[in-house]
Scaffold this motif. Sequence first.
Motif, mmCIF file in Angstrom:
data_model
loop_
_atom_site.group_PDB
_atom_site.id
_atom_site.type_symbol
_atom_site.label_atom_id
_atom_site.label_comp_id
_atom_site.label_asym_id
_atom_site.label_seq_id
_atom_site.Cartn_x
_atom_site.Cartn_y
_atom_site.Cartn_z
ATOM 1 N N PRO A 390 0.832 -1.204 0.000
ATOM 2 C CA PRO A 390 0.000 0.000 0.000
ATOM 3 C C PRO A 390 0.863 1.249 0.000
ATOM 4 C CG PRO A 390 0.182 -0.829 2.218
ATOM 5 C CD PRO A 390 0.918 -1.816 1.338
ATOM 6 N N GLY A 391 0.254 2.355 -0.362
ATOM 7 C CA GLY A 391 0.990 3.614 -0.341
ATOM 8 C C GLY A 391 1.242 4.133 -1.739
ATOM 9 N N ILE A 392 1.334 5.451 -1.824
ATOM 10 C CA ILE A 392 1.574 6.140 -3.099
ATOM 11 C C ILE A 392 3.053 6.460 -3.190
ATOM 12 C CG2 ILE A 392 1.013 8.182 -4.470
ATOM 13 C CD1 ILE A 392 -1.680 8.252 -2.897
ATOM 14 N N LEU A 393 3.706 5.985 -4.239
ATOM 15 C CA LEU A 393 5.152 6.111 -4.378
ATOM 16 C C LEU A 393 5.622 7.549 -4.216
ATOM 17 C CD1 LEU A 393 7.914 4.886 -5.123
ATOM 18 C CD2 LEU A 393 7.303 5.193 -7.532
ATOM 19 N N ASP A 394 4.890 8.497 -4.782
ATOM 20 C CA ASP A 394 5.335 9.892 -4.769
ATOM 21 C C ASP A 394 5.349 10.500 -3.369
ATOM 22 O OD1 ASP A 394 5.355 9.453 -7.443
ATOM 23 O OD2 ASP A 394 3.860 10.951 -7.972
ATOM 24 N N LEU A 395 4.672 9.872 -2.399
ATOM 25 C CA LEU A 395 4.632 10.415 -1.038
ATOM 26 C C LEU A 395 5.843 10.024 -0.208
ATOM 27 C CD1 LEU A 395 0.890 9.755 -0.107
ATOM 28 C CD2 LEU A 395 1.922 11.927 -0.792
ATOM 29 N N ALA A 396 6.606 9.036 -0.655
ATOM 30 C CA ALA A 396 7.761 8.570 0.110
ATOM 31 C C ALA A 396 8.733 9.721 0.340
ATOM 32 C CB ALA A 396 8.449 7.431 -0.629
ATOM 33 N N HIS A 397 9.177 9.871 1.588
ATOM 34 C CA HIS A 397 10.173 10.864 2.016
ATOM 35 C C HIS A 397 9.632 12.291 2.014
ATOM 36 C CE1 HIS A 397 13.746 8.009 0.785
ATOM 37 N NE2 HIS A 397 12.736 7.364 1.364
ATOM 38 N N GLN A 398 8.330 12.484 1.783
ATOM 39 C CA GLN A 398 7.746 13.824 1.752
ATOM 40 C C GLN A 398 7.238 14.225 3.134
ATOM 41 O OE1 GLN A 398 7.405 15.976 -0.769
ATOM 42 N NE2 GLN A 398 7.913 14.756 -2.574
ATOM 43 N N PRO A 399 7.077 15.544 3.394
ATOM 44 C CA PRO A 399 6.348 15.958 4.596
ATOM 45 C C PRO A 399 4.896 15.474 4.503
ATOM 46 C CG PRO A 399 7.490 17.824 3.576
ATOM 47 C CD PRO A 399 7.564 16.698 2.604
ATOM 48 N N ASP A 400 4.278 15.259 5.659
ATOM 49 C CA ASP A 400 2.897 14.774 5.737
ATOM 50 C C ASP A 400 2.690 13.489 4.944
ATOM 51 O OD1 ASP A 400 2.248 16.795 7.455
ATOM 52 O OD2 ASP A 400 1.073 17.949 6.018
ATOM 53 N N GLU A 401 3.692 12.640 4.988
ATOM 54 C CA GLU A 401 3.591 11.305 4.401
ATOM 55 C C GLU A 401 2.414 10.563 5.031
ATOM 56 O OE1 GLU A 401 6.238 7.160 4.594
ATOM 57 O OE2 GLU A 401 7.145 9.088 5.132
ATOM 58 N N TYR A 402 1.651 9.830 4.216
ATOM 59 C CA TYR A 402 0.524 9.080 4.763
ATOM 60 C C TYR A 402 0.312 7.796 3.976
ATOM 61 C CZ TYR A 402 -2.302 10.773 0.798
ATOM 62 O OH TYR A 402 -2.784 11.042 -0.463
ATOM 63 N N VAL A 403 -0.509 6.910 4.564
ATOM 64 C CA VAL A 403 -0.960 5.712 3.871
ATOM 65 C C VAL A 403 -2.464 5.642 4.032
ATOM 66 C CG1 VAL A 403 -0.598 4.203 5.875
ATOM 67 C CG2 VAL A 403 -0.601 3.219 3.575
ATOM 68 N N ASP A 404 -3.149 5.307 2.952
ATOM 69 C CA ASP A 404 -4.602 5.207 2.950
ATOM 70 C C ASP A 404 -5.029 3.905 3.643
ATOM 71 O OD1 ASP A 404 -7.148 6.424 1.344
ATOM 72 O OD2 ASP A 404 -7.245 4.226 1.433
ATOM 73 N N ILE A 405 -5.973 3.989 4.555
ATOM 74 C CA ILE A 405 -6.373 2.810 5.326
ATOM 75 C C ILE A 405 -7.043 1.776 4.444
ATOM 76 C CG2 ILE A 405 -7.816 1.993 7.228
ATOM 77 C CD1 ILE A 405 -7.358 4.786 8.539
ATOM 78 N N ASP A 406 -7.914 2.200 3.532
ATOM 79 C CA ASP A 406 -8.535 1.241 2.613
ATOM 80 C C ASP A 406 -7.486 0.499 1.802
ATOM 81 O OD1 ASP A 406 -11.108 1.804 3.421
ATOM 82 O OD2 ASP A 406 -11.520 3.218 1.800
ATOM 83 N N ASP A 407 -6.444 1.219 1.373
ATOM 84 C CA ASP A 407 -5.381 0.574 0.595
ATOM 85 C C ASP A 407 -4.648 -0.470 1.422
ATOM 86 O OD1 ASP A 407 -6.016 2.074 -1.592
ATOM 87 O OD2 ASP A 407 -4.241 3.363 -1.525
ATOM 88 N N MET A 408 -4.448 -0.194 2.721
ATOM 89 C CA MET A 408 -3.793 -1.190 3.574
ATOM 90 C C MET A 408 -4.647 -2.451 3.689
ATOM 91 S SD MET A 408 -1.741 0.640 6.676
ATOM 92 C CE MET A 408 -3.124 1.456 7.456
ATOM 93 N N VAL A 409 -5.950 -2.279 3.869
ATOM 94 C CA VAL A 409 -6.840 -3.438 3.966
ATOM 95 C C VAL A 409 -6.816 -4.241 2.666
ATOM 96 C CG1 VAL A 409 -9.248 -4.159 4.206
ATOM 97 C CG2 VAL A 409 -8.335 -2.346 5.684
ATOM 98 N N HIS A 410 -6.948 -3.555 1.533
ATOM 99 C CA HIS A 410 -6.955 -4.248 0.249
ATOM 100 C C HIS A 410 -5.624 -4.942 -0.026
ATOM 101 C CE1 HIS A 410 -10.365 -1.377 -1.150
ATOM 102 N NE2 HIS A 410 -10.856 -2.511 -0.677
ATOM 103 N N SER A 411 -4.525 -4.282 0.318
ATOM 104 C CA SER A 411 -3.221 -4.903 0.050
ATOM 105 C C SER A 411 -3.009 -6.120 0.938
ATOM 106 C CB SER A 411 -2.082 -3.893 0.237
ATOM 107 O OG SER A 411 -1.929 -3.537 1.597
ATOM 108 N N ALA A 412 -3.511 -6.086 2.170
ATOM 109 C CA ALA A 412 -3.411 -7.257 3.041
ATOM 110 C C ALA A 412 -4.199 -8.421 2.451
ATOM 111 C CB ALA A 412 -3.920 -6.920 4.436
ATOM 112 N N GLN A 413 -5.365 -8.136 1.890
ATOM 113 C CA GLN A 413 -6.148 -9.182 1.242
ATOM 114 C C GLN A 413 -5.401 -9.755 0.036
ATOM 115 O OE1 GLN A 413 -9.670 -6.812 0.608
ATOM 116 N NE2 GLN A 413 -10.706 -7.605 2.437
#
Length: 427
Positions: A390-413
């Motif tokens: 999960p996660g958007i590549l362009d956000l890596a190493h940026q301020p206010d880095e985040y991960v979308d919760i729905d994406d984490m659930v889907h990626s775990a599945q």
Amino acid sequence: MPLDHRESLFRRIAERRDELVALTRDLIRIPTVNPPGDVYTDCAEFLGRRLAGRGFAVEYVRADGAPGDSDRYPRTNVIARIEGREPGPCVHFNGHIDVVPAGQGWTVDPFEGVVKDGRVYGRGACDMKGGIAASIIAVEAILEAGIPFPGALEISGTVDEESGGYGGVGHLAKLGYFSRPRVDHVIIPEPLNVDRVCIGHRGVWWAEIETKGRVAHGSMPFLGNCAVRHMGAVLHRIETELIPRLAAKRTAMPVVPEGARQSTLNINAIHGGQPEDHGGLPSPMVPDRCRMVIDRRYLIEEDPEEVRAEIVGILEGLRRERPGFDYELREVLAFLPTLTDADAPVVRAVGAAIETVLGRPAAQVVSPGTYDQKHIARVGHLKDCIAYGPGILDLAHQPDEYVDIDDMVHSAQVMAMAALSLLRREV
């Protein structure tokens, strides 16, 4: 996979959404900042305790003597393994626990794990503690569902990926942790977007160029030989000659984003003249040393020797043409481009799971930067390895880095379904 097993697995993961968020937040709150390598052991032991409590055999491996390893900053890795009901292949989920420094520009505390708007914010949320949490929840759901499987499942938390991975996957690969017969398939939950399978990365060549001069009084620079001016000449050649040539080189590899489908060169650092670790003014001196670190990313179609020769050609040309010019060139690190076969089992398994979970075909991409697949391929000689998480590549190493919760659930599945498919050799 039988439909009832799949539905049970997906339901269990969806029901553990809050636990997935909590685990991600817990990991973010352990500030494993690299450099220098803070609290690696704390984070490794946190993961080890959790997995041991779920039946995994847990090992801690310190990379003694690796770059940066010391008693103050030990390079501590954790590897957990659980066996299935009968012999079979091993699927390994590998995530790096180190994160880059927070830097400036944050609107939330980078090490609090703030939850808002369906996202978890914090340094490492995207790259890649959200991915580690998703892989753990995926494997735990398989175990809790009581779905039988052959072979073994492994999860590792490794260090120093952000600084080359020598104390993490590079060290473990030398010890055989990423080679057959121990491991058959590796999934690295890097943030390459939830609907994409990353099958490799561009090559990298880091080098340090040092131009040499001679000291003299700053009021009489004609009596010295200015190393900073010499470096300026190097920069000018790079800017006007080399970078335009690199921009014209294109690859057939599906590198993302689009701007990385060409060769690139970044100036990582320049240091010239007197040190600045004092509070006063510098002395009036002509600088006799200037150092520059370059970060060259290259394509699978390029010859690594030619990559080096491009820089050597510039430097040798200046030595011939520029009075008093001299230099030293030192290689810092070098890794070849890596590309997993598009039809490899792990690629097909993850791709099929993405289509099942998200209802759309998976895209195959290549990362602009290297990640720990380089050690698994180069040292472990294991080719069935991809990055997916999960996660958007362009956000890596940026301020206010985040991960979308729905994406984490889907990626775990996705990871749970793909792991079972690989263990059962259904691919």
